[in-house]
Design an enzyme around this catalytic site. Structure first.
Site, PDB file in Angstrom:
ATOM      1  N   ASN A   9      53.604  53.753 -14.834  1.00 47.08           N
ATOM      2  CA  ASN A   9      54.475  54.912 -15.026  1.00 47.08           C
ATOM      3  C   ASN A   9      55.730  54.696 -14.170  1.00 47.08           C
ATOM      4  O   ASN A   9      55.683  54.833 -12.953  1.00 47.08           O
ATOM      5  CB  ASN A   9      53.708  56.176 -14.593  1.00 47.08           C
ATOM      6  CG  ASN A   9      54.553  57.429 -14.665  1.00 47.08           C
ATOM      7  OD1 ASN A   9      55.687  57.404 -15.147  1.00 47.08           O
ATOM      8  ND2 ASN A   9      54.001  58.539 -14.197  1.00 47.08           N
ATOM      9  N   LYS A  11      58.291  56.455 -13.974  1.00 45.35           N
ATOM     10  CA  LYS A  11      58.908  57.729 -13.565  1.00 45.35           C
ATOM     11  C   LYS A  11      60.426  57.681 -13.774  1.00 45.35           C
ATOM     12  O   LYS A  11      60.885  57.006 -14.693  1.00 45.35           O
ATOM     13  CB  LYS A  11      58.507  58.080 -12.121  1.00 45.35           C
ATOM     14  CG  LYS A  11      56.980  58.055 -11.952  1.00 45.35           C
ATOM     15  CD  LYS A  11      56.503  58.656 -10.681  1.00 45.35           C
ATOM     16  CE  LYS A  11      54.981  58.586 -10.624  1.00 45.35           C
ATOM     17  NZ  LYS A  11      54.431  59.182  -9.429  1.00 45.35           N
ATOM     18  N   HIS A 101      51.079  65.575 -15.991  1.00 43.63           N
ATOM     19  CA  HIS A 101      51.261  64.923 -14.690  1.00 43.63           C
ATOM     20  C   HIS A 101      51.600  65.987 -13.650  1.00 43.63           C
ATOM     21  O   HIS A 101      52.323  66.939 -13.943  1.00 43.63           O
ATOM     22  CB  HIS A 101      52.382  63.883 -14.794  1.00 43.63           C
ATOM     23  CG  HIS A 101      52.411  62.955 -13.620  1.00 43.63           C
ATOM     24  ND1 HIS A 101      52.885  63.336 -12.396  1.00 43.63           N
ATOM     25  CD2 HIS A 101      51.987  61.673 -13.482  1.00 43.63           C
ATOM     26  CE1 HIS A 101      52.757  62.321 -11.541  1.00 43.63           C
ATOM     27  NE2 HIS A 101      52.221  61.295 -12.177  1.00 43.63           N
ATOM     28  N   GLU A 103      53.622  66.002 -11.318  1.00 42.69           N
ATOM     29  CA  GLU A 103      55.064  66.193 -11.096  1.00 42.69           C
ATOM     30  C   GLU A 103      55.655  67.123 -12.167  1.00 42.69           C
ATOM     31  O   GLU A 103      56.547  67.915 -11.892  1.00 42.69           O
ATOM     32  CB  GLU A 103      55.773  64.825 -11.094  1.00 42.69           C
ATOM     33  CG  GLU A 103      55.471  64.074  -9.799  1.00 42.69           C
ATOM     34  CD  GLU A 103      55.520  62.561  -9.905  1.00 42.69           C
ATOM     35  OE1 GLU A 103      56.061  62.035 -10.895  1.00 42.69           O
ATOM     36  OE2 GLU A 103      54.992  61.908  -8.986  1.00 42.69           O
ATOM     37  N   GLU A 173      44.375  62.024 -11.119  1.00 38.93           N
ATOM     38  CA  GLU A 173      45.444  61.715 -10.171  1.00 38.93           C
ATOM     39  C   GLU A 173      45.495  62.789  -9.088  1.00 38.93           C
ATOM     40  O   GLU A 173      46.163  63.829  -9.264  1.00 38.93           O
ATOM     41  CB  GLU A 173      46.805  61.663 -10.887  1.00 38.93           C
ATOM     42  CG  GLU A 173      46.925  60.556 -11.912  1.00 38.93           C
ATOM     43  CD  GLU A 173      48.371  60.076 -12.058  1.00 38.93           C
ATOM     44  OE1 GLU A 173      48.560  58.883 -12.272  1.00 38.93           O
ATOM     45  OE2 GLU A 173      49.301  60.896 -11.918  1.00 38.93           O
ATOM     46  N   GLY A 179      52.237  58.701  -4.598  1.00 32.49           N
ATOM     47  CA  GLY A 179      53.448  58.323  -3.868  1.00 32.49           C
ATOM     48  C   GLY A 179      53.329  58.426  -2.357  1.00 32.49           C
ATOM     49  O   GLY A 179      54.332  58.398  -1.658  1.00 32.49           O
ATOM     50  N   SER A 218      48.797  55.951  -5.653  1.00 33.27           N
ATOM     51  CA  SER A 218      48.948  54.851  -4.690  1.00 33.27           C
ATOM     52  C   SER A 218      48.087  53.633  -5.004  1.00 33.27           C
ATOM     53  O   SER A 218      47.490  53.033  -4.102  1.00 33.27           O
ATOM     54  CB  SER A 218      48.694  55.366  -3.267  1.00 33.27           C
ATOM     55  OG  SER A 218      49.673  56.330  -2.926  1.00 33.27           O
TER      56      SER A 218
HETATM   57  P1  13P Z   1      52.080  56.126  -7.284  1.00 34.27           P
HETATM   58  O1  13P Z   1      51.301  54.905  -7.747  1.00 34.27           O
HETATM   59  O2  13P Z   1      53.487  55.805  -6.925  1.00 34.27           O
HETATM   60  O3  13P Z   1      51.320  56.862  -6.226  1.00 34.27           O
HETATM   61  O4  13P Z   1      52.176  57.111  -8.551  1.00 34.27           O
HETATM   62  C1  13P Z   1      51.018  57.416  -9.255  1.00 34.27           C
HETATM   63  C2  13P Z   1      51.357  58.206 -10.458  1.00 34.27           C
HETATM   64  O5  13P Z   1      51.808  59.330 -10.364  1.00 34.27           O
HETATM   65  C3  13P Z   1      51.153  57.571 -11.766  1.00 34.27           C
HETATM   66  O6  13P Z   1      51.316  58.464 -12.809  1.00 34.27           O
END
Ligand code: 13P
Length: 261
Positions: A9, A11, A101, A103, A173, A179, A218
């Protein structure tokens, strides 16, 4: 032999130059005859920002890599300024869409109702939804992780039913692991994945057995093997690690090794 899934992803990262260079490092590796054999046991998906989808689709043609989108509109085509419809994603070559997600839940105030409508759009347009669920740090600390995950799943499952749910994947997740560099421990992932599987099996035994469950938060080349060693983990959804061709390929390598073990 089962295949493990590795999804990247991206982002809201990148520009035309970095996207081109990331694609070159990925497709270069995946194109070589040797690498086709090297990644025989993993399915690899990438999720670029919307504006790069067409460029990425072009580069992925004739490779083993598959394309997905990070979001979709909850409505069909029409008067929705700024919206991107499921039919459009299908049209440019997407096969998967990330939904729910954390976010998007937090920054765009997406609730279970909106996520479910998006899910329905995906199904109507032959896109595989990857439904993200996960608890906050506060929720983990107060011991309600399984309830939170179950509630997020239940809302969608109740509405769409087992048949449509069977066309999706679920990504666990934990919000606190995204992150932060602090991945959930394999045993924590194992407990939640077992809970998700048990919940799905309660709806339909086949759904419980066959739904692919991914872990995200992560994920790195260093921890991928341990996370993927669990029977109930069918793949990983990487964020930061997917922005480096080298790291992402190392995660794919870990998935390949995990299948062969
Ligand atoms: P990170 O691997 O940067 O923690 O992000 C995970 C994520 O949100 C994948 O959708």
């Amino acid at each position: 032999m089962k295949k493990l899934l590795v999804a990247g992803n991206w982002k809201m990262n990148g520009d035309s130059t970095s996207v081109t260079s990331l694609l070159n490092s990925l497709t270069g590796e995946f194109d070589k005859a040797l690498d086709k054999a090297r990644f025989k046991h993993c399915e690899v998906l990438i999720f670029p920002p919307y504006v790069y989808l067409a460029q990425v689709a072009d580069s992925l043609r004739d490779t083993q890599l598959k394309l997905g989108a990070q979001d979709v509109d909850s409505r069909d085509t029409g008067a929705v300024t700024g919206g991107v419809a499921a039919a459009m994603l299908r049209d440019v070559g997407c096969q998967f869409v990330i939904l729910g997600h954390s976010e998007r839940r937090r920054l765009f105030h997406e609730d279970n109702e909106t996520i479910t409508r998006k899910f329905e759009q995906c199904i109507a347009h032959d896109l595989c939804p990857i439904l993200c669920v996960g608890e906050s740090l506060e929720q983990r600390r107060t011991g309600v992780t399984l309830e939170v995950v179950r509630e997020q799943l239940e809302f969608v499952c109740d509405r769409v039913g087992a048949t449509y749910m069977g066309k999706a994947m679920v990504a666990y997740e934990p919000v606190w692991a995204i992150g932060t560099g602090e991945s959930a421990k394999p045993e924590e992932v194992e407990e939640v994945h077992a809970g998700i599987r048990a919940y799905l099996a309660g709806i339909d035994a086949e759904l419980g057995a066959s739904t692919r469950l991914l872990y995200g938060g992560s994920v790195t080349p260093e921890n991928a093997s341990a996370l993927l060693a669990n029977e109930d983990v069918d793949g990983v959804l990487a964020g930061g690690a997917s922005l480096s061709g080298e790291k992402f390929l190392q995660v794919c390598q870990a998935a390949e090794m995990a299948v062969l073990k």
